[in-house]
Design a protein around this motif. Structure first.
Motif, PDB file in Angstrom:
ATOM      1  N   ASP A  24       0.813  -1.220   0.000  1.00 21.06           N
ATOM      2  CA  ASP A  24       0.000   0.000   0.000  1.00 21.06           C
ATOM      3  C   ASP A  24       0.847   1.271   0.000  1.00 21.06           C
ATOM      4  OD1 ASP A  24      -2.359  -1.477   0.075  1.00 21.06           O
ATOM      5  OD2 ASP A  24      -2.376  -1.547   2.276  1.00 21.06           O
ATOM      6  N   PHE A  25       2.161   1.126  -0.006  1.00 28.01           N
ATOM      7  CA  PHE A  25       3.016   2.303   0.204  1.00 28.01           C
ATOM      8  C   PHE A  25       3.025   3.255  -0.987  1.00 28.01           C
ATOM      9  CE2 PHE A  25       7.130   4.354  -0.561  1.00 28.01           C
ATOM     10  CZ  PHE A  25       7.184   5.173   0.552  1.00 28.01           C
ATOM     11  N   ARG A  26       2.791   4.503  -0.697  1.00 30.41           N
ATOM     12  CA  ARG A  26       3.070   5.622  -1.590  1.00 30.41           C
ATOM     13  C   ARG A  26       3.581   6.738  -0.698  1.00 30.41           C
ATOM     14  NH1 ARG A  26       1.798   2.018  -4.298  1.00 30.41           N
ATOM     15  NH2 ARG A  26       0.684   1.945  -6.280  1.00 30.41           N
ATOM     16  N   PHE A  27       4.677   7.356  -1.055  1.00 30.66           N
ATOM     17  CA  PHE A  27       5.211   8.412  -0.200  1.00 30.66           C
ATOM     18  C   PHE A  27       4.199   9.545  -0.101  1.00 30.66           C
ATOM     19  CE2 PHE A  27       7.587  12.359   0.503  1.00 30.66           C
ATOM     20  CZ  PHE A  27       8.207  12.042   1.701  1.00 30.66           C
ATOM     21  N   GLY A  28       3.864   9.938   1.125  1.00 34.63           N
ATOM     22  CA  GLY A  28       2.870  10.990   1.323  1.00 34.63           C
ATOM     23  C   GLY A  28       3.385  12.154   2.139  1.00 34.63           C
ATOM     24  N   GLY A  29       4.710  12.230   2.305  1.00 35.31           N
ATOM     25  CA  GLY A  29       5.283  13.276   3.132  1.00 35.31           C
ATOM     26  C   GLY A  29       5.664  14.529   2.363  1.00 35.31           C
ATOM     27  N   ASP A  30       6.450  15.374   3.024  1.00 34.51           N
ATOM     28  CA  ASP A  30       6.929  16.639   2.454  1.00 34.51           C
ATOM     29  C   ASP A  30       8.436  16.575   2.273  1.00 34.51           C
ATOM     30  OD1 ASP A  30       4.326  17.507   2.744  1.00 34.51           O
ATOM     31  OD2 ASP A  30       4.735  18.655   4.576  1.00 34.51           O
ATOM     32  N   ASP A  38      11.697  19.294   1.286  1.00 38.69           N
ATOM     33  CA  ASP A  38      12.256  20.611   0.976  1.00 38.69           C
ATOM     34  C   ASP A  38      13.725  20.418   0.646  1.00 38.69           C
ATOM     35  OD1 ASP A  38       9.945  22.415   1.735  1.00 38.69           O
ATOM     36  OD2 ASP A  38      10.260  21.386   3.645  1.00 38.69           O
ATOM     37  N   GLY A  39      14.341  21.419   0.062  1.00 34.52           N
ATOM     38  CA  GLY A  39      15.768  21.299  -0.215  1.00 34.52           C
ATOM     39  C   GLY A  39      16.307  22.485  -0.977  1.00 34.52           C
ATOM     40  N   THR A  46      15.543  17.887   2.873  1.00 33.01           N
ATOM     41  CA  THR A  46      14.876  17.642   4.149  1.00 33.01           C
ATOM     42  C   THR A  46      13.589  16.880   3.879  1.00 33.01           C
ATOM     43  OG1 THR A  46      15.757  19.717   5.064  1.00 33.01           O
ATOM     44  CG2 THR A  46      13.900  18.704   6.211  1.00 33.01           C
ATOM     45  N   VAL A  47      13.436  15.733   4.515  1.00 31.35           N
ATOM     46  CA  VAL A  47      12.268  14.877   4.327  1.00 31.35           C
ATOM     47  C   VAL A  47      11.491  14.824   5.629  1.00 31.35           C
ATOM     48  CG1 VAL A  47      11.466  12.546   3.788  1.00 31.35           C
ATOM     49  CG2 VAL A  47      13.479  13.481   2.610  1.00 31.35           C
ATOM     50  N   ARG A  48      10.221  15.223   5.577  1.00 30.77           N
ATOM     51  CA  ARG A  48       9.355  15.115   6.750  1.00 30.77           C
ATOM     52  C   ARG A  48       8.241  14.124   6.418  1.00 30.77           C
ATOM     53  NH1 ARG A  48       6.242  19.718  10.449  1.00 30.77           N
ATOM     54  NH2 ARG A  48       5.277  18.169  11.837  1.00 30.77           N
ATOM     55  N   ALA A  49       8.168  13.080   7.205  1.00 25.28           N
ATOM     56  CA  ALA A  49       7.189  12.021   6.967  1.00 25.28           C
ATOM     57  C   ALA A  49       7.165  11.128   8.191  1.00 25.28           C
ATOM     58  CB  ALA A  49       7.579  11.210   5.729  1.00 25.28           C
ATOM     59  N   SER A  50       6.323  10.110   8.159  1.00 20.27           N
ATOM     60  CA  SER A  50       6.423   9.090   9.203  1.00 20.27           C
ATOM     61  C   SER A  50       7.793   8.429   9.107  1.00 20.27           C
ATOM     62  CB  SER A  50       5.324   8.042   9.024  1.00 20.27           C
ATOM     63  OG  SER A  50       5.577   7.264   7.851  1.00 20.27           O
ATOM     64  N   PHE A  51       8.215   7.817  10.223  1.00 15.25           N
ATOM     65  CA  PHE A  51       9.520   7.165  10.197  1.00 15.25           C
ATOM     66  C   PHE A  51       9.616   6.154   9.070  1.00 15.25           C
ATOM     67  CE2 PHE A  51      12.183   3.524  11.237  1.00 15.25           C
ATOM     68  CZ  PHE A  51      13.417   4.156  11.402  1.00 15.25           C
ATOM     69  N   ARG A  81       4.923  18.252  -1.503  1.00 14.38           N
ATOM     70  CA  ARG A  81       3.943  18.423  -0.431  1.00 14.38           C
ATOM     71  C   ARG A  81       2.913  17.308  -0.516  1.00 14.38           C
ATOM     72  NH1 ARG A  81       7.252  20.811   1.439  1.00 14.38           N
ATOM     73  NH2 ARG A  81       7.381  22.975   2.206  1.00 14.38           N
ATOM     74  N   GLY A  82       2.744  16.596   0.586  1.00 13.85           N
ATOM     75  CA  GLY A  82       1.783  15.502   0.617  1.00 13.85           C
ATOM     76  C   GLY A  82       2.045  14.448  -0.433  1.00 13.85           C
ATOM     77  N   GLY A  83       3.313  14.244  -0.747  1.00  8.78           N
ATOM     78  CA  GLY A  83       3.684  13.234  -1.735  1.00  8.78           C
ATOM     79  C   GLY A  83       3.643  13.713  -3.163  1.00  8.78           C
ATOM     80  N   GLU A  84       3.176  14.945  -3.406  1.00  4.80           N
ATOM     81  CA  GLU A  84       3.061  15.466  -4.767  1.00  4.80           C
ATOM     82  C   GLU A  84       4.157  16.499  -5.024  1.00  4.80           C
ATOM     83  OE1 GLU A  84       0.894  14.378  -7.003  1.00  4.80           O
ATOM     84  OE2 GLU A  84      -0.031  12.992  -5.559  1.00  4.80           O
ATOM     85  N   VAL A  85       4.813  16.377  -6.173  1.00  7.63           N
ATOM     86  CA  VAL A  85       5.858  17.336  -6.553  1.00  7.63           C
ATOM     87  C   VAL A  85       5.227  18.716  -6.702  1.00  7.63           C
ATOM     88  CG1 VAL A  85       7.547  17.960  -8.310  1.00  7.63           C
ATOM     89  CG2 VAL A  85       7.241  15.561  -7.661  1.00  7.63           C
ATOM     90  N   CYS A  86       5.846  19.732  -6.099  1.00  8.36           N
ATOM     91  CA  CYS A  86       5.238  21.061  -6.036  1.00  8.36           C
ATOM     92  C   CYS A  86       5.113  21.720  -7.407  1.00  8.36           C
ATOM     93  CB  CYS A  86       6.052  21.958  -5.107  1.00  8.36           C
ATOM     94  SG  CYS A  86       5.940  21.465  -3.366  1.00  8.36           S
ATOM     95  N   SER A  87       6.155  21.677  -8.177  1.00  7.86           N
ATOM     96  CA  SER A  87       6.145  22.342  -9.485  1.00  7.86           C
ATOM     97  C   SER A  87       6.584  21.340 -10.538  1.00  7.86           C
ATOM     98  CB  SER A  87       7.071  23.560  -9.475  1.00  7.86           C
ATOM     99  OG  SER A  87       6.659  24.502  -8.507  1.00  7.86           O
ATOM    100  N   PRO A  88       5.667  20.513 -11.014  1.00  9.03           N
ATOM    101  CA  PRO A  88       6.050  19.477 -11.985  1.00  9.03           C
ATOM    102  C   PRO A  88       6.682  20.088 -13.234  1.00  9.03           C
ATOM    103  CG  PRO A  88       3.825  19.103 -11.167  1.00  9.03           C
ATOM    104  CD  PRO A  88       4.225  20.467 -10.704  1.00  9.03           C
ATOM    105  N   ARG A  89       7.745  19.476 -13.698  1.00  6.78           N
ATOM    106  CA  ARG A  89       8.434  19.886 -14.911  1.00  6.78           C
ATOM    107  C   ARG A  89       8.711  18.643 -15.739  1.00  6.78           C
ATOM    108  NH1 ARG A  89       7.533  24.043 -12.521  1.00  6.78           N
ATOM    109  NH2 ARG A  89       8.921  25.812 -12.121  1.00  6.78           N
TER     110      ARG A  89
END
Length: 433
Positions: free
Chosen positions: A93-99, A101-102, A117-122, A386-394
């Motif tokens: 069921d895994f899909r990365f859903g965290g945030d 930054d960098g 910087t990755v913020r998510a569940s462990f 953010r929430g697993g979605e790339v902020c500015s898709p290119r």
């Protein structure tokens, strides 16, 4: 014995088994969902280097949506003895859903810079460790080496041509990283397809040796590619090769390539001979195990372009940049490793680059406390996911072009001495707020 699977599975298997071991244990004891912050940084630069170039962020973001465990991946795990059903169900069921930054790709970094910087569940965050480090360590090493070559070339174009000296996928990544910092083109066609890197290439010594004589080989190449092509003139005798090349292509011959010998002396003599034959605008391209030091040594020679292979794709002595992926915060509480020689600083970091009134960079300010902005400060950390979605898709090509332009701007703010090839301390000191 299991039947070998496809050569390139989903990126979820480009990982270390110990990450799944940790996830399994964390699921069992209830700690898998703890809110965590992981940071990627380098404790130091490769010995004597004065700066690093962050590369690979775009490739990592390309991989993220595909980082999942389908039936083939789960079957592969079972075949390797990973049979914990709780873990396998969670992975299915895994899909990365965290945030995430960098630093913007193409920016410079220094010791302690929080480039990712990755913020998510462990459990979610720890799974990304190997892929993130694999991509960023490799691509940043190539980009950092390539940037030194660009500096040594002093605006003369550089061509990436190292595909035959590394893994086939690493070759594509290397061509991308080289383009990011200013290489004009690459010999790698897949880099052209994926990322829009301009590609170039003419012929090898084998093509000359295929023919009964050098003239026949040159004639065939000119007939196919036109007189603007570049002819390889050092298969036999360089002087005769140059004369034959000009006889076949005329004084409008695009270029000659020198791939052996005392290159500074040969290039100088070749320029004199070409000019005497009326080929005053024919370019001289040199190859043959070049690195930044060899390029610098050719600065006084009449060379127009450099082709770089082995040294580029191996990081010119620094094939990795030593980035690490560390847990720095758990449920809002700073945590840090304290072992000898590998101390890290707890807490999520803020980072700005401090500049003087003329726009020249002065320091890398990194702190786990908020940084009071000053005139000339540039925030370095930007949102990526953010929430697993790339902020500015290119598209891959757009992301590379954006990174290339960002690198140009960041590079322009460093003092000139930062680009010296001699060993030295980091060009900017990393300081706390």
């Amino acid at each position: 014995m299991p039947t070998p699977g496809p050569a390139c599975p989903a990126p979820a298997l480009f990982t270390d088994r110990y990450e799944l071991t940790m996830v399994a244990a964390a699921l069992a004891d209830g700690t898998a969902d703890r809110d965590c912050v992981f940071e990627v940084f380098a404790r130091r630069l490769p010995h004597g280097r004065r700066y690093g170039i962050l590369a690979g962020t775009g490739r990592l973001l390309e991989e993220l949506p595909h980082f999942c465990f389908g039936d083939d991946e789960l079957t592969a795990l079972r075949e390797q003895g990973i049979t914990d059903q709780r873990l396998l169900d969670w992975l299915a069921d895994f899909r990365f859903g965290g945030d995430i930054d960098g630093y913007a790709e193409g920016d410079l970094y220094f010791p302690g810079s929080p480039v990712l910087t990755v913020r998510a569940s462990f459990a979610e965050g720890v799974l990304l460790e190997t892929l993130a480090l694999s991509v960023l360590n490799h691509d940043s090493a190539i980009a950092s080496a390539a940037a030194r070559m660009i500096a040594a070339a002093c605006e003369r174009p550089c061509i990436e041509m190292g595909s035959r000296r590394t893994h086939e996928e690493a070759a594509v990544a290397a061509a991308r990283a080289a383009r990011l910092v200013g290489f004009a083109s690459s010999s790698n066609l897949e880099a052209g397809r994926r990322y829009g890197v301009p590609t170039t290439g003419t012929s090898a010594h084998a093509f000359t040796l295929l023919h009964d004589d050098e003239r026949s080989a040159f004639q065939a190449q000119v007939d196919t590619l036109g007189p603007g092509t570049t002819l390889l003139v050092d298969t036999y005798d360089v002087d005769q090769g140059i004369r034959t090349a000009v006889e076949v292509a005329g004084p409008g011959l695009g270029g000659i390539r020198l791939d052996s010998g005392d290159l500074p002396t040969l290039a100088t003599h070749a320029r004199e001979l070409l000019d005497s034959l009326g080929a005053t605008r024919t370019r001289i391209v040199v190859t043959s195990d070049l690195d930044e030091y060899a390029i610098s040594g050719l600065m006084a020679a009449p060379v127009d372009r450099y082709g770089v292979g082995t040294s580029l794709v191996t990081g010119s002595g620094a094939p990795t940049v030593g980035m690490v992926y560390k847990l720095v915060e758990r449920d809002g509480v700073p945590v840090a490793k304290k072992s000898k020689d590998k101390v890290s600083v707890g807490g999520r970091k803020h980072a700005v680059r401090r500049h003087d009134a003329d726009g020249m960079a002065l320091a890398e300010v990194v702190s786990s406390r908020p940084i009071t902005a000053r005139d000339g400060d540039r925030d370095l950390v930007v949102p990526l996911v953010r929430g697993g979605e790339v902020c500015s898709p290119r598209t891959p090509a757009e992301a590379l072009e954006e990174a290339r332009l960002h690198h140009e701007r960041a590079r322009a703010a460093l003092p000139a001495e930062a680009w010296a090839l001699s060993r030295g301390e980091p060009a900017l000191e990393t300081v706390d707020a």
